[in-house]
Design a protein around this motif. Structure first.
Motif, short mmCIF file in Angstrom:
data_model
loop_
_atom_site.label_atom_id
_atom_site.label_comp_id
_atom_site.label_asym_id
_atom_site.label_seq_id
_atom_site.Cartn_x
_atom_site.Cartn_y
_atom_site.Cartn_z
N ASP A 11 -0.64 7.73 10.12
CA ASP A 11 -0.34 8.73 9.10
C ASP A 11 0.00 9.96 9.48
O ASP A 11 -0.92 10.74 9.74
N HIS A 23 10.65 7.24 5.31
CA HIS A 23 9.16 7.08 5.17
C HIS A 23 8.76 6.20 6.48
O HIS A 23 7.49 5.86 6.42
N HIS A 36 8.36 6.95 9.59
CA HIS A 36 7.37 7.65 10.55
C HIS A 36 7.59 7.16 12.00
O HIS A 36 6.84 6.78 12.86
N ARG A 55 3.46 -1.54 5.55
CA ARG A 55 2.33 -1.30 6.59
C ARG A 55 2.40 -0.06 7.51
O ARG A 55 3.27 -0.05 8.19
N ARG A 56 1.41 0.72 7.37
CA ARG A 56 1.65 1.90 8.46
C ARG A 56 0.39 1.99 9.48
O ARG A 56 -0.75 1.71 8.78
N THR A 57 0.63 2.07 10.52
CA THR A 57 -0.40 2.21 11.86
C THR A 57 -0.76 3.64 11.86
O THR A 57 -1.91 3.81 12.32
N THR A 99 -3.27 4.66 6.10
CA THR A 99 -2.82 3.65 7.11
C THR A 99 -3.36 2.36 6.36
O THR A 99 -3.89 2.46 5.52
N ASP A 129 6.18 3.68 12.90
CA ASP A 129 4.87 3.79 12.53
C ASP A 129 4.56 2.71 11.04
O ASP A 129 3.34 2.76 10.79
N THR A 130 5.74 2.82 10.40
CA THR A 130 5.59 2.20 8.98
C THR A 130 6.44 0.86 9.15
O THR A 130 7.68 1.19 9.54
#
Length: 80
Positions: free
Chosen positions: A15, A60, A62, A11-13, A22, A65-66
């Motif tokens: 991108d 990956h 981030h 899950r990415r908040t 996201t 953020d992921t």
């Protein structure tokens, strides 16, 4: 230690690259030996195998953020 692979999603908040978007951006499995397989969703879908989930997130993640959300953890959250 489990006898089964552990399913998860990424899950990415945020991108940072504008490629994956996201929300849930990938599906994966963490195997009992620590190997992680990730299937990226979206227009440029791909499947990648990593020596560990930490290695995959180092590339990956981030900068936090992921994150990986394991199915068992998600089910426990939903039941609460």
């Amino acid at each position: 230690m489990s006898d089964f692979p552990r399913p998860f999603v990424l899950r990415r908040t945020v991108d940072h690259t504008g490629v994956s978007g996201t929300g849930t951006v990938a599906e994966g499995a963490l195997f009992t030996d620590g190997t992680a397989v990730i299937r990226w969703r979206g227009r440029h879908a791909s499947t990648v195998m990593w020596a560990s989930l930490d290695d995959a997130l180092a590339v990956h993640g981030h900068n936090g953020d992921t994150r990986a959300v394991f199915a068992h953890d998600h089910q426990a959250d939903s039941a609460a």
